[in-house]
Scaffold this motif. Structure first.
Motif, PDB file in Angstrom:
ATOM      1  N   LYS A   1      -5.149   2.519 -18.815  1.00  0.00           N
ATOM      2  CA  LYS A   1      -4.441   2.085 -20.024  1.00  0.00           C
ATOM      3  C   LYS A   1      -5.158   2.521 -21.299  1.00  0.00           C
ATOM      4  CE  LYS A   1      -2.426  -1.915 -17.749  1.00  0.00           C
ATOM      5  NZ  LYS A   1      -2.311  -3.370 -17.707  1.00  0.00           N
ATOM      6  N   GLY A   2      -6.242   3.279 -21.166  1.00  0.00           N
ATOM      7  CA  GLY A   2      -6.968   3.768 -22.332  1.00  0.00           C
ATOM      8  C   GLY A   2      -7.974   2.781 -22.899  1.00  0.00           C
ATOM      9  N   ARG A   3      -8.343   1.774 -22.114  1.00  0.00           N
ATOM     10  CA  ARG A   3      -9.298   0.775 -22.582  1.00  0.00           C
ATOM     11  C   ARG A   3     -10.721   1.191 -22.209  1.00  0.00           C
ATOM     12  NH1 ARG A   3      -6.114  -4.232 -20.029  1.00  0.00           N
ATOM     13  NH2 ARG A   3      -6.625  -2.915 -18.258  1.00  0.00           N
ATOM     14  N   LEU A   4     -11.605   1.073 -23.179  1.00  0.00           N
ATOM     15  CA  LEU A   4     -12.987   1.493 -23.005  1.00  0.00           C
ATOM     16  C   LEU A   4     -13.911   0.419 -23.561  1.00  0.00           C
ATOM     17  CD1 LEU A   4     -15.063   3.813 -22.339  1.00  0.00           C
ATOM     18  CD2 LEU A   4     -14.709   4.577 -24.710  1.00  0.00           C
ATOM     19  N   ILE A   5     -14.900   0.018 -22.779  1.00  0.00           N
ATOM     20  CA  ILE A   5     -15.876  -0.975 -23.223  1.00  0.00           C
ATOM     21  C   ILE A   5     -16.807  -0.337 -24.244  1.00  0.00           C
ATOM     22  CG2 ILE A   5     -17.879  -2.352 -22.527  1.00  0.00           C
ATOM     23  CD1 ILE A   5     -16.487  -2.791 -19.837  1.00  0.00           C
ATOM     24  N   VAL A   6     -17.022  -1.030 -25.349  1.00  0.00           N
ATOM     25  CA  VAL A   6     -18.015  -0.644 -26.349  1.00  0.00           C
ATOM     26  C   VAL A   6     -19.213  -1.554 -26.134  1.00  0.00           C
ATOM     27  CG1 VAL A   6     -18.528  -0.481 -28.813  1.00  0.00           C
ATOM     28  CG2 VAL A   6     -16.255   0.154 -27.970  1.00  0.00           C
ATOM     29  N   PRO A   7     -20.408  -0.994 -25.971  1.00  0.00           N
ATOM     30  CA  PRO A   7     -21.585  -1.827 -25.690  1.00  0.00           C
ATOM     31  C   PRO A   7     -21.770  -2.955 -26.709  1.00  0.00           C
ATOM     32  CG  PRO A   7     -22.123   0.500 -25.546  1.00  0.00           C
ATOM     33  CD  PRO A   7     -20.738   0.418 -26.100  1.00  0.00           C
ATOM     34  N   ALA A   8     -22.235  -4.101 -26.224  1.00  0.00           N
ATOM     35  CA  ALA A   8     -22.446  -5.268 -27.090  1.00  0.00           C
ATOM     36  C   ALA A   8     -23.389  -4.942 -28.244  1.00  0.00           C
ATOM     37  CB  ALA A   8     -22.993  -6.435 -26.274  1.00  0.00           C
ATOM     38  N   LYS A   9     -24.402  -4.125 -27.999  1.00  0.00           N
ATOM     39  CA  LYS A   9     -25.327  -3.755 -29.070  1.00  0.00           C
ATOM     40  C   LYS A   9     -24.598  -3.045 -30.203  1.00  0.00           C
ATOM     41  CE  LYS A   9     -29.577  -3.561 -26.423  1.00  0.00           C
ATOM     42  NZ  LYS A   9     -30.747  -2.776 -26.037  1.00  0.00           N
TER      43      LYS A   9
ATOM     44  N   ILE B   1     -23.223  -4.650 -34.405  1.00  0.00           N
ATOM     45  CA  ILE B   1     -23.419  -3.917 -35.662  1.00  0.00           C
ATOM     46  C   ILE B   1     -22.080  -3.582 -36.315  1.00  0.00           C
ATOM     47  CG2 ILE B   1     -24.295  -1.745 -36.648  1.00  0.00           C
ATOM     48  CD1 ILE B   1     -26.418  -1.817 -34.339  1.00  0.00           C
ATOM     49  N   LEU B   2     -21.088  -3.242 -35.501  1.00  0.00           N
ATOM     50  CA  LEU B   2     -19.816  -2.747 -36.017  1.00  0.00           C
ATOM     51  C   LEU B   2     -18.915  -3.833 -36.588  1.00  0.00           C
ATOM     52  CD1 LEU B   2     -19.111  -0.263 -33.100  1.00  0.00           C
ATOM     53  CD2 LEU B   2     -19.644   0.360 -35.475  1.00  0.00           C
ATOM     54  N   GLY B   3     -19.010  -5.029 -36.080  1.00  0.00           N
ATOM     55  CA  GLY B   3     -18.115  -6.093 -36.536  1.00  0.00           C
ATOM     56  C   GLY B   3     -16.961  -6.272 -35.570  1.00  0.00           C
ATOM     57  N   ASP B   4     -15.756  -6.456 -36.102  1.00  0.00           N
ATOM     58  CA  ASP B   4     -14.597  -6.778 -35.275  1.00  0.00           C
ATOM     59  C   ASP B   4     -13.817  -5.583 -34.767  1.00  0.00           C
ATOM     60  OD1 ASP B   4     -15.096  -9.492 -35.622  1.00  0.00           O
ATOM     61  OD2 ASP B   4     -13.891  -9.588 -37.457  1.00  0.00           O
ATOM     62  N   ASN B   5     -14.113  -4.407 -35.310  1.00  0.00           N
ATOM     63  CA  ASN B   5     -13.306  -3.254 -34.928  1.00  0.00           C
ATOM     64  C   ASN B   5     -14.086  -1.952 -35.103  1.00  0.00           C
ATOM     65  OD1 ASN B   5     -13.318  -3.382 -37.708  1.00  0.00           O
ATOM     66  ND2 ASN B   5     -11.248  -2.619 -37.914  1.00  0.00           N
TER      67      ASN B   5
ATOM     68  N   LEU C   1     -15.888  -0.339 -40.386  1.00  0.00           N
ATOM     69  CA  LEU C   1     -14.995  -0.290 -41.540  1.00  0.00           C
ATOM     70  C   LEU C   1     -15.753   0.115 -42.805  1.00  0.00           C
ATOM     71  CD1 LEU C   1     -12.164  -0.627 -42.619  1.00  0.00           C
ATOM     72  CD2 LEU C   1     -12.608  -3.060 -42.888  1.00  0.00           C
ATOM     73  N   ASP C   2     -16.960  -0.417 -42.994  1.00  0.00           N
ATOM     74  CA  ASP C   2     -17.763  -0.058 -44.170  1.00  0.00           C
ATOM     75  C   ASP C   2     -18.092   1.428 -44.185  1.00  0.00           C
ATOM     76  OD1 ASP C   2     -17.774  -2.653 -45.125  1.00  0.00           O
ATOM     77  OD2 ASP C   2     -19.766  -3.120 -44.332  1.00  0.00           O
ATOM     78  N   GLN C   3     -18.515   1.952 -43.049  1.00  0.00           N
ATOM     79  CA  GLN C   3     -18.872   3.371 -42.973  1.00  0.00           C
ATOM     80  C   GLN C   3     -17.632   4.240 -43.142  1.00  0.00           C
ATOM     81  OE1 GLN C   3     -22.027   4.282 -43.004  1.00  0.00           O
ATOM     82  NE2 GLN C   3     -21.406   6.392 -43.208  1.00  0.00           N
ATOM     83  N   TRP C   4     -16.506   3.807 -42.585  1.00  0.00           N
ATOM     84  CA  TRP C   4     -15.251   4.546 -42.722  1.00  0.00           C
ATOM     85  C   TRP C   4     -14.877   4.679 -44.201  1.00  0.00           C
ATOM     86  CZ3 TRP C   4     -12.337   7.800 -40.211  1.00  0.00           C
ATOM     87  CH2 TRP C   4     -11.037   8.049 -40.648  1.00  0.00           C
ATOM     88  N   GLN C   5     -15.036   3.610 -44.947  1.00  0.00           N
ATOM     89  CA  GLN C   5     -14.697   3.658 -46.370  1.00  0.00           C
ATOM     90  C   GLN C   5     -15.588   4.656 -47.107  1.00  0.00           C
ATOM     91  OE1 GLN C   5     -14.909  -0.574 -47.125  1.00  0.00           O
ATOM     92  NE2 GLN C   5     -12.703  -0.824 -46.807  1.00  0.00           N
ATOM     93  N   LYS C   6     -16.863   4.771 -46.715  1.00  0.00           N
ATOM     94  CA  LYS C   6     -17.753   5.767 -47.318  1.00  0.00           C
ATOM     95  C   LYS C   6     -17.294   7.181 -46.983  1.00  0.00           C
ATOM     96  CE  LYS C   6     -21.851   2.808 -47.170  1.00  0.00           C
ATOM     97  NZ  LYS C   6     -23.162   2.594 -46.542  1.00  0.00           N
TER      98      LYS C   6
ATOM     99  N   ASP D   1      -9.299  -2.674 -32.570  1.00  0.00           N
ATOM    100  CA  ASP D   1      -9.911  -4.008 -32.513  1.00  0.00           C
ATOM    101  C   ASP D   1     -10.532  -4.212 -31.139  1.00  0.00           C
ATOM    102  OD1 ASP D   1      -9.078  -4.760 -35.098  1.00  0.00           O
ATOM    103  OD2 ASP D   1      -7.100  -5.313 -34.337  1.00  0.00           O
ATOM    104  N   PHE D   2     -11.626  -4.959 -31.091  1.00  0.00           N
ATOM    105  CA  PHE D   2     -12.252  -5.295 -29.819  1.00  0.00           C
ATOM    106  C   PHE D   2     -11.495  -6.447 -29.174  1.00  0.00           C
ATOM    107  CE2 PHE D   2     -15.961  -3.723 -32.334  1.00  0.00           C
ATOM    108  CZ  PHE D   2     -16.134  -2.544 -31.634  1.00  0.00           C
ATOM    109  N   ASP D   3     -11.206  -6.321 -27.883  1.00  0.00           N
ATOM    110  CA  ASP D   3     -10.588  -7.447 -27.181  1.00  0.00           C
ATOM    111  C   ASP D   3     -11.696  -8.397 -26.692  1.00  0.00           C
ATOM    112  OD1 ASP D   3     -11.652  -6.380 -24.800  1.00  0.00           O
ATOM    113  OD2 ASP D   3      -9.716  -5.696 -24.036  1.00  0.00           O
ATOM    114  N   LYS D   4     -11.319  -9.425 -25.958  1.00  0.00           N
ATOM    115  CA  LYS D   4     -12.282 -10.443 -25.520  1.00  0.00           C
ATOM    116  C   LYS D   4     -13.361  -9.884 -24.587  1.00  0.00           C
ATOM    117  CE  LYS D   4      -9.098 -14.256 -26.080  1.00  0.00           C
ATOM    118  NZ  LYS D   4      -8.305 -15.297 -25.450  1.00  0.00           N
ATOM    119  N   GLN D   5     -13.074  -8.760 -23.933  1.00  0.00           N
ATOM    120  CA  GLN D   5     -14.045  -8.135 -23.043  1.00  0.00           C
ATOM    121  C   GLN D   5     -14.870  -7.057 -23.753  1.00  0.00           C
ATOM    122  OE1 GLN D   5     -10.659  -8.519 -21.852  1.00  0.00           O
ATOM    123  NE2 GLN D   5     -11.378 -10.436 -20.965  1.00  0.00           N
ATOM    124  N   GLY D   6     -14.655  -6.899 -25.068  1.00  0.00           N
ATOM    125  CA  GLY D   6     -15.403  -5.906 -25.825  1.00  0.00           C
ATOM    126  C   GLY D   6     -14.875  -4.496 -25.680  1.00  0.00           C
ATOM    127  N   ARG D   7     -13.589  -4.388 -25.336  1.00  0.00           N
ATOM    128  CA  ARG D   7     -12.969  -3.074 -25.150  1.00  0.00           C
ATOM    129  C   ARG D   7     -12.142  -2.691 -26.373  1.00  0.00           C
ATOM    130  NH1 ARG D   7      -9.807  -4.527 -19.699  1.00  0.00           N
ATOM    131  NH2 ARG D   7      -9.060  -6.033 -21.220  1.00  0.00           N
TER     132      ARG D   7
END
Length: 141
Positions: A13-21, A25-29, A45-50, A80-86
């Motif tokens: 389904k295209g879901r990929l876990i992003v490491p908790a570390k 740092i990244l926030g919610d998305n 989001l902050d870096q994207w705006q830069k 956005d990160f889901d509850k499993q961090g994906r």
């Protein structure tokens, strides 16, 4: 600061876990778009705006600037990160990076790169033999 190399599988389904570390740092998305060298770039989001501000300063009368801007922004997706961090990557980005199952997420200070394991392994094998020469040319450590 985003650092390290992590291996995770992308599901059908295209879901990929992003490491908790990284998530801490990244926030919610994560804003993900086409990157260079056949990978995806992911930004907070902050870096994207830069990045957006820098790209907006490119001269619109230059064809290369228009082409880069179109290619870079047209594929950008707010994940956005889901509850499993994906995150859920769209087919457009999955196909661009050639992601099929095994993926490598790499922290590069201000961004995350998402690679297919095959492309990442090829890149690291090729780069390993040239790393010292590259460092000598670029850095004075």
């Amino acid at each position: 600061m985003l650092i390290g190399e992590y291996r995770h599988n992308i599901d059908s389904k295209g879901r990929l876990i992003v490491p908790a570390k990284f998530r801490n740092i990244l926030g919610d998305n994560l804003i993900v778009t086409r990157g260079l060298d056949g990978c995806l770039f992911g930004y907070s989001l902050d870096q994207w705006q830069k990045i957006q501000t820098k790209i907006e300063e490119l001269p619109v009368n230059r064809k290369d600037a228009r082409t880069f801007t179109r290619f870079f922004f047209s594929a950008a997706t707010d994940c956005d990160f889901d509850k499993q961090g994906r995150i859920n990557l769209p087919d457009l980005l999955i196909n661009y990076a050639g992601l099929n199952k095994k993926c490598v997420l790499v922290g590069l200070s201000d961004r995350v790169e998402i690679w297919s394991e095959e492309k990442w392994n090829s890149f690291t094998e090729e780069t390993e033999s040239k790393f010292e020469d590259i460092a000598e040319d670029l850095l004075d450590l």
